[in-house]
Design a protein around this motif. Structure first.
Motif, PDB file in Angstrom:
ATOM      1  N   ILE A 255       0.831  -1.053  -0.313  1.00 23.58           N
ATOM      2  CA  ILE A 255      -0.015  -0.424  -0.251  1.00 23.58           C
ATOM      3  C   ILE A 255       1.283   1.390   0.284  1.00 23.58           C
ATOM      4  CG2 ILE A 255      -1.810   1.236   1.081  1.00 23.58           C
ATOM      5  CD1 ILE A 255      -2.947  -1.499   2.140  1.00 23.58           C
ATOM      6  N   PHE A 256       1.709   1.436   0.957  1.00 25.38           N
ATOM      7  CA  PHE A 256       3.135   2.202   0.711  1.00 25.38           C
ATOM      8  C   PHE A 256       4.566   2.306   0.095  1.00 25.38           C
ATOM      9  CE2 PHE A 256       0.428   3.111   3.997  1.00 25.38           C
ATOM     10  CZ  PHE A 256      -0.665   4.424   3.785  1.00 25.38           C
ATOM     11  N   ALA A 257       4.455   2.800  -1.018  1.00 27.94           N
ATOM     12  CA  ALA A 257       5.483   2.026  -1.666  1.00 27.94           C
ATOM     13  C   ALA A 257       6.507   2.212  -1.266  1.00 27.94           C
ATOM     14  CB  ALA A 257       6.407   2.276  -2.947  1.00 27.94           C
ATOM     15  N   THR A 258       7.340   3.962   0.007  1.00 24.42           N
ATOM     16  CA  THR A 258       8.241   4.466   0.048  1.00 24.42           C
ATOM     17  C   THR A 258       8.128   4.368   1.587  1.00 24.42           C
ATOM     18  OG1 THR A 258       7.188   6.659   0.161  1.00 24.42           O
ATOM     19  CG2 THR A 258       8.086   5.877  -1.839  1.00 24.42           C
ATOM     20  N   SER A 259       9.376   4.526   2.400  1.00 27.40           N
ATOM     21  CA  SER A 259       8.931   4.773   3.955  1.00 27.40           C
ATOM     22  C   SER A 259       8.231   5.741   4.256  1.00 27.40           C
ATOM     23  CB  SER A 259      10.711   4.215   4.047  1.00 27.40           C
ATOM     24  OG  SER A 259      11.317   4.828   3.490  1.00 27.40           O
ATOM     25  N   THR A 260       8.910   6.712   3.545  1.00 30.50           N
ATOM     26  CA  THR A 260       8.121   8.115   4.018  1.00 30.50           C
ATOM     27  C   THR A 260       6.978   8.370   3.813  1.00 30.50           C
ATOM     28  OG1 THR A 260      10.121   9.139   2.640  1.00 30.50           O
ATOM     29  CG2 THR A 260       8.330  10.542   2.780  1.00 30.50           C
ATOM     30  N   GLN A 261       6.152   7.826   2.979  1.00 29.83           N
ATOM     31  CA  GLN A 261       5.007   7.806   3.098  1.00 29.83           C
ATOM     32  C   GLN A 261       4.468   6.988   4.149  1.00 29.83           C
ATOM     33  OE1 GLN A 261       3.809   5.821  -1.224  1.00 29.83           O
ATOM     34  NE2 GLN A 261       3.375   7.148  -1.899  1.00 29.83           N
ATOM     35  N   ALA A 262       5.199   5.604   3.999  1.00 32.93           N
ATOM     36  CA  ALA A 262       4.974   5.228   5.983  1.00 32.93           C
ATOM     37  C   ALA A 262       5.032   6.283   7.415  1.00 32.93           C
ATOM     38  CB  ALA A 262       5.847   3.613   5.950  1.00 32.93           C
ATOM     39  N   ASN A 263       6.472   6.859   7.180  1.00 29.86           N
ATOM     40  CA  ASN A 263       6.106   7.861   8.151  1.00 29.86           C
ATOM     41  C   ASN A 263       5.523   8.779   8.189  1.00 29.86           C
ATOM     42  OD1 ASN A 263       8.656   5.983   9.376  1.00 29.86           O
ATOM     43  ND2 ASN A 263       9.534   7.710   7.401  1.00 29.86           N
ATOM     44  N   LEU A 264       5.202   9.552   7.612  1.00 32.08           N
ATOM     45  CA  LEU A 264       4.274  10.520   7.370  1.00 32.08           C
ATOM     46  C   LEU A 264       2.497   9.997   7.933  1.00 32.08           C
ATOM     47  CD1 LEU A 264       3.478  13.546   6.606  1.00 32.08           C
ATOM     48  CD2 LEU A 264       2.067  12.360   4.285  1.00 32.08           C
ATOM     49  N   LEU A 265       2.143   8.814   7.084  1.00 35.75           N
ATOM     50  CA  LEU A 265       0.766   8.229   7.882  1.00 35.75           C
ATOM     51  C   LEU A 265       0.933   7.949   9.255  1.00 35.75           C
ATOM     52  CD1 LEU A 265      -1.528   6.874   7.361  1.00 35.75           C
ATOM     53  CD2 LEU A 265      -0.895   4.780   7.481  1.00 35.75           C
ATOM     54  N   ILE A 266       2.174   7.525   9.457  1.00 35.55           N
ATOM     55  CA  ILE A 266       2.370   6.872  11.155  1.00 35.55           C
ATOM     56  C   ILE A 266       2.472   8.608  12.014  1.00 35.55           C
ATOM     57  CG2 ILE A 266       4.343   6.720  13.374  1.00 35.55           C
ATOM     58  CD1 ILE A 266       4.986   4.865  10.787  1.00 35.55           C
ATOM     59  N   TYR A 267       2.974  10.113  11.392  1.00 33.65           N
ATOM     60  CA  TYR A 267       3.415  11.493  12.226  1.00 33.65           C
ATOM     61  C   TYR A 267       1.955  11.649  12.151  1.00 33.65           C
ATOM     62  CZ  TYR A 267       8.076  10.854  12.070  1.00 33.65           C
ATOM     63  OH  TYR A 267       9.743  10.762  11.797  1.00 33.65           O
ATOM     64  N   LEU A 268       1.063  11.333  11.349  1.00 32.72           N
ATOM     65  CA  LEU A 268      -0.326  12.363  11.234  1.00 32.72           C
ATOM     66  C   LEU A 268      -1.422  11.074  12.253  1.00 32.72           C
ATOM     67  CD1 LEU A 268      -1.292  12.791   7.734  1.00 32.72           C
ATOM     68  CD2 LEU A 268      -0.631  14.578   9.519  1.00 32.72           C
ATOM     69  N   GLY A 269      -1.298   9.588  12.462  1.00 29.61           N
ATOM     70  CA  GLY A 269      -1.819   9.271  13.036  1.00 29.61           C
ATOM     71  C   GLY A 269      -1.622   9.541  14.757  1.00 29.61           C
ATOM     72  N   GLY A 270      -0.038   9.293  14.790  1.00 32.85           N
ATOM     73  CA  GLY A 270       0.144   9.761  16.198  1.00 32.85           C
ATOM     74  C   GLY A 270       0.071  10.779  16.904  1.00 32.85           C
ATOM     75  N   GLY A 271      -0.458  12.418  15.651  1.00 33.80           N
ATOM     76  CA  GLY A 271      -0.416  13.627  16.247  1.00 33.80           C
ATOM     77  C   GLY A 271      -1.944  13.740  16.819  1.00 33.80           C
ATOM     78  N   GLY A 272      -2.776  12.466  15.686  1.00 36.87           N
ATOM     79  CA  GLY A 272      -4.596  12.654  15.851  1.00 36.87           C
ATOM     80  C   GLY A 272      -4.570  12.224  16.641  1.00 36.87           C
ATOM     81  N   PHE A 273      -4.120  11.271  17.070  1.00 36.32           N
ATOM     82  CA  PHE A 273      -3.893   9.916  18.724  1.00 36.32           C
ATOM     83  C   PHE A 273      -3.933  11.592  19.646  1.00 36.32           C
ATOM     84  CE2 PHE A 273      -2.615   7.524  22.645  1.00 36.32           C
ATOM     85  CZ  PHE A 273      -3.548   6.390  21.752  1.00 36.32           C
ATOM     86  N   VAL A 274      -2.725  11.822  19.916  1.00 41.10           N
ATOM     87  CA  VAL A 274      -2.028  12.805  20.814  1.00 41.10           C
ATOM     88  C   VAL A 274      -3.483  14.160  21.220  1.00 41.10           C
ATOM     89  CG1 VAL A 274      -0.779  14.848  21.705  1.00 41.10           C
ATOM     90  CG2 VAL A 274       0.077  12.907  20.765  1.00 41.10           C
ATOM     91  N   LEU A 275      -4.088  13.823  19.921  1.00 43.14           N
ATOM     92  CA  LEU A 275      -4.706  15.655  20.201  1.00 43.14           C
ATOM     93  C   LEU A 275      -6.197  15.019  20.727  1.00 43.14           C
ATOM     94  CD1 LEU A 275      -5.291  17.055  16.565  1.00 43.14           C
ATOM     95  CD2 LEU A 275      -4.308  18.413  19.158  1.00 43.14           C
TER      96      LEU A 275
END
Length: 53
Positions: free
Chosen positions: A4-24
Motif C-alpha cells: 500500500i505504501f511504496a516508500t518509507s516516507t509515505q509510511a512515516n507520514l501516516l505514522i506522524y499524522l496518526g500519532g498526532g491525531g491520537f495525541v489530540l
C-alpha cells in the motif's frame, strides 16, 4: 501482494499524522475527564476572565 505504501516516507507520514491525531484525541478526553472530576472549580469551568480597564 501489492504494498500500500511504496516508500518509507509515505509510511512515516501516516505514522506522524496518526500519532498526532491520537495525541489530540487524548488531550481532548483528558480535559473532559478533568472537568468531570472537578466540576465546581471556577478556573476549569469558566476559564480566565479578562478585565476591561
Amino acid at each position: 501482494m501489492v504494498p500500500i505504501f511504496a516508500t518509507s516516507t509515505q509510511a512515516n507520514l501516516l505514522i506522524y499524522l496518526g500519532g498526532g491525531g491520537f495525541v489530540l484525541l487524548g488531550a481532548f478526553y483528558f480535559g473532559r475527564l478533568v472537568t468531570f472530576f472537578f466540576p465546581k472549580n471556577p478556573l476549569i469551568r469558566k476559564g480566565k476572565e479578562e478585565n476591561d480597564a
